[in-house]
Structures are given as C-alpha cells and as structure tokens.
Design an enzyme around this catalytic site. Structure first.
Site, PDB file in Angstrom:
ATOM      1  N   GLY A   9      -4.214  13.022 -13.316  1.00  0.00           N
ATOM      2  CA  GLY A   9      -2.748  12.180 -13.212  1.00  0.00           C
ATOM      3  C   GLY A   9      -2.820  10.917 -14.065  1.00  0.00           C
ATOM      4  O   GLY A   9      -3.142  10.911 -15.174  1.00  0.00           O
ATOM      5  N   ALA A  10      -2.582   9.917 -13.426  1.00  0.00           N
ATOM      6  CA  ALA A  10      -2.326   8.631 -13.914  1.00  0.00           C
ATOM      7  C   ALA A  10      -3.443   7.892 -14.652  1.00  0.00           C
ATOM      8  O   ALA A  10      -3.830   7.798 -15.631  1.00  0.00           O
ATOM      9  CB  ALA A  10      -1.678   7.589 -13.189  1.00  0.00           C
ATOM     10  N   LYS A 204     -13.648  -4.570  -4.605  1.00  0.00           N
ATOM     11  CA  LYS A 204     -12.523  -3.635  -4.657  1.00  0.00           C
ATOM     12  C   LYS A 204     -11.956  -3.105  -3.487  1.00  0.00           C
ATOM     13  O   LYS A 204     -10.537  -3.306  -2.954  1.00  0.00           O
ATOM     14  CB  LYS A 204     -12.688  -2.531  -5.580  1.00  0.00           C
ATOM     15  CG  LYS A 204     -11.246  -1.826  -5.691  1.00  0.00           C
ATOM     16  CD  LYS A 204     -11.328  -0.708  -6.979  1.00  0.00           C
ATOM     17  CE  LYS A 204      -9.973  -0.059  -7.043  1.00  0.00           C
ATOM     18  NZ  LYS A 204      -9.831   1.162  -7.929  1.00  0.00           N
ATOM     19  N   ASN A 208      -8.132  -3.131  -0.917  1.00  0.00           N
ATOM     20  CA  ASN A 208      -7.631  -1.995  -0.610  1.00  0.00           C
ATOM     21  C   ASN A 208      -7.651  -1.673   1.051  1.00  0.00           C
ATOM     22  O   ASN A 208      -6.528  -1.030   1.584  1.00  0.00           O
ATOM     23  CB  ASN A 208      -8.200  -0.924  -1.100  1.00  0.00           C
ATOM     24  CG  ASN A 208      -7.893  -0.856  -2.691  1.00  0.00           C
ATOM     25  OD1 ASN A 208      -6.885  -1.221  -3.181  1.00  0.00           O
ATOM     26  ND2 ASN A 208      -8.712  -0.182  -3.437  1.00  0.00           N
ATOM     27  N   ASN A 212      -3.346  -2.352   1.629  1.00  0.00           N
ATOM     28  CA  ASN A 212      -2.923  -1.044   1.692  1.00  0.00           C
ATOM     29  C   ASN A 212      -2.190  -0.752   2.772  1.00  0.00           C
ATOM     30  O   ASN A 212      -1.066  -0.570   2.987  1.00  0.00           O
ATOM     31  CB  ASN A 212      -3.477  -0.139   1.114  1.00  0.00           C
ATOM     32  CG  ASN A 212      -3.616   0.198  -0.473  1.00  0.00           C
ATOM     33  OD1 ASN A 212      -2.734   0.913  -1.079  1.00  0.00           O
ATOM     34  ND2 ASN A 212      -4.603  -0.376  -1.025  1.00  0.00           N
ATOM     35  N   SER A 273      -0.463   1.270  -3.459  1.00  0.00           N
ATOM     36  CA  SER A 273      -0.606   2.724  -3.560  1.00  0.00           C
ATOM     37  C   SER A 273      -0.273   3.598  -2.262  1.00  0.00           C
ATOM     38  O   SER A 273       0.108   4.591  -2.338  1.00  0.00           O
ATOM     39  CB  SER A 273      -1.882   3.209  -4.002  1.00  0.00           C
ATOM     40  OG  SER A 273      -2.946   2.916  -3.299  1.00  0.00           O
ATOM     41  N   GLU A 285      -4.710   7.670   1.564  1.00  0.00           N
ATOM     42  CA  GLU A 285      -6.119   7.535   1.748  1.00  0.00           C
ATOM     43  C   GLU A 285      -6.606   6.643   2.735  1.00  0.00           C
ATOM     44  O   GLU A 285      -7.100   5.557   2.656  1.00  0.00           O
ATOM     45  CB  GLU A 285      -6.426   6.981   0.075  1.00  0.00           C
ATOM     46  CG  GLU A 285      -6.491   7.980  -0.995  1.00  0.00           C
ATOM     47  CD  GLU A 285      -6.979   7.184  -2.362  1.00  0.00           C
ATOM     48  OE1 GLU A 285      -8.168   7.709  -2.662  1.00  0.00           O
ATOM     49  OE2 GLU A 285      -6.474   6.188  -2.615  1.00  0.00           O
TER      50      GLU A 285
END
Length: 325
Positions: A9-10, A204, A208, A212, A273, A285
């Site tokens: 994907g990206a 990280k 997230n 998120n 995201s 996720e």
C-alpha cells in the site's frame, strides 16, 4: 538479495519503489485495483514535484514470487495473522521476516531475557499464528517512520520521512540486519541498526496509542487534541500509564510526556490513521495500538485505568460502525 514487500500500500509501495529505483530484486504482494494498475502501468512514486514509474514484479498470490531472502511485512497489524498461511511460499530455510507493523510486535518477548522470555501476546497474535507460522527466530524488528499515501491505484505519494529503524530481538548486529540496512541505505533510505529497538517502538507507540483513539472518538486533528486542555490531559494520563508499563519491562524513554505531546501538536492539522480508517470504513488498529498496552499492563501487574476507559470507548465506537468484532 531477493526482497518481497507483503502489503504494497502506501508505505509498502514507497519502500518497493525506492528499492526498485536502486536496482534491487524486489517484488510486491498487493491486490485489487492497486495491483492491476501496477501490473499494467508500473508502480509510480511521487516525491516532491517529480514522478517516477518503475516496472516491479507484483502478484496477489505469493506462490508466483517464490522463496525470498527478506519478506518485509507492511500490513496493518490485525491483517497479518489471517495471511500467515498464505505467506508460506515466500519462506525458505534462510528467509528473514521483517515486521514493519505498528504497535507492540508479536515477537516482543523473544530473546528479551528474564522471567517473561517467550511470553505470547494474544491481542497482536491471536492463537500464536505468527509465533508458530513464522517462528520468532526469523524475525527482525522495524520501526517505520515515513508518511505516504496511495493517491490512485498504482500511484504512491511520499509525504515525509525516510527512516526504517532495524533491530534484532536480542540487540545484536547480525549479518542479516547489517545486510538489509545496507540495501535500504543504497535505496536512499535511512536504516539505522538499533541495539535497543524496543525503546524506539515505545516512543512511537506512545503517541499512536493515545492520539489515535482520542482523534477517532472526537474527530479532532492532532493540533487540536494536543492543545485542548481536556484531551491533552487524557493523552497525558494514557502516556504516563504506558510509560509505567514499559519501564517495568526495562524500556528507557529519551523524552518526557510533555515534549512528546508538544511534538504531536507541532505536526499540525493532521488526521490520525485511526480517524482516517474510521471515516473510510476500514478496520482500525485498536488491538495493536491500545489493547496490547492493556494486555502488557496485566502481564506486569500495572494498573491502566485511563487506557482501559479509552479502549472501551473506541472499541464500542468501532463496533457501532461495523469495524470491530
């Protein structure tokens, strides 16, 4: 060196295009219109004002690509366990699986040492699908930093960043991690080999696991949720709970919570995201980013009340949208 990107994907597309530009023997596993466009027109990468197109071997069936030296997995975390069986034709006796997936990795307790050595995480590897299907000795850790997007089938736009931090579970500088670092470096990517990759994973994850779900629940962009007094305090409490869990596991954080939140605010009006997935009707996720931290709180006997609350809310939000089972 044969490198397969599983999930082009990206991020996977960006990585594949950079490797192809450097002349590496790279192949992609993709599907749908994106795969069809790559087969017909090649894989296009937009960087700044320049667009380059590369002829790259791509397939939906991994059996068409054969055994690889490295399989770099760039799927969403919840998408990996169901396709472990499908990936087997790519895996030979010397194949290395590179886990470039967000959240707490399924291999986290492999070669960590101490009483938790070999602990399995149900939230990120239900039924030990990856532990048994890949085997933890095959794995290299990878923390992915670039941002990219698929602007149309077969076309990936690079937004920012080019770092893919690598690390062995035991922290060693093995031949396989150094060889991959060199190959990524030849493609113009930064691929430092970290002796303490778990520290980087948590820094990280820190953002997230808090930004998120708050973003998905409020529909606020990063600059707003990091500066609003109420949501900033929720994020801060979540991060402090996660920090306590991580430090119990031996992790060292190079920055403090306030600086991490300020860093999120500095990104600007970014839609996380998880918010993008919610708006697009894609599964989020949740387990890898947040459920895993709750599970680790249980493993370490560390209370996570704010994380528990936000996790309950985002799970229900996803169920109401039909995006979580």
């Amino acid at each position: 060196m044969k490198i397969c990107i599983f999930g082009a994907g990206a991020i996977g597309g960006y990585l594949g295009a950079k490797l192809a530009e450097a002349g590496a023997e790279v192949s992609l596993v993709a599907r749908g219109p994106h795969l069809a466009a790559i087969k017909k027109n090649g894989l296009s990468l937009i960087e700044g004002d320049e667009t380059k197109t590369f002829s790259v071997k791509a397939a939906e069936d991994p059996a068409e690509l054969g055994i690889q030296d490295y399989v770099i997995v760039t799927l969403k975390a919840h998408s990996v366990p169901p396709v472990v069986g499908k990936m087997q034709p790519l895996i030979g006796p010397e194949t290395t699986i590179v886990s470039g997936v967000n959240g707490v990795p399924w291999w986290y307790f492999h070669k960590i040492g101490g009483p938790l050595e070999g602990t399995r995480l149900e939230t990120v590897d239900p039924g030990d699908a990856q532990w048994n299907g890949f085997g933890p000795d095959r794995v290299l850790g990878c923390v992915v930093y670039p941002a990219a997007e698929v602007t149309e089938p077969g076309v990936v736009k690079h937004i920012e960043g080019n770092r893919f931090s690598l690390g062995e579970p035991d922290g060693s500088k093995s031949e396989r991690v150094l060889a991959l670092s060199k190959a990524l470096g030849a493609a113009g990517l930064r691929a430092p080999v970290r002796p303490r990759l778990r520290d980087e994973i948590w820094v990280k994850l820190w953002g997230n696991m808090s930004f998120n779900p708050i973003s998905a629940l409020t529909h606020a962009t990063l600059d707003v949720l990091c500066t609003d007094l109420g949501t900033r305090e929720v994020a801060r409490k979540m991060m402090l709970e996660a920090q306590q869990v991580a430090e119990t596991l031996g992790v060292k954080f190079p920055i403090d919570v306030e600086r991490r939140i300020d860093g999120g605010a500095a990104v600007g009006a970014h839609r996380t995201s998880m918010l993008q997935d919610l708006d697009a009707g894609r599964q989020m996720e949740i387990d890898a980013l947040l459920g895993s931290v709750q599970e680790l709180g249980g493993v370490t006997e560390t209370p996570t009340p704010t994380i528990d609350t936000v996790l309950s809310l985002i799970k229900l939000r996803a169920r109401v949208a039909g995006l979580y089972s």
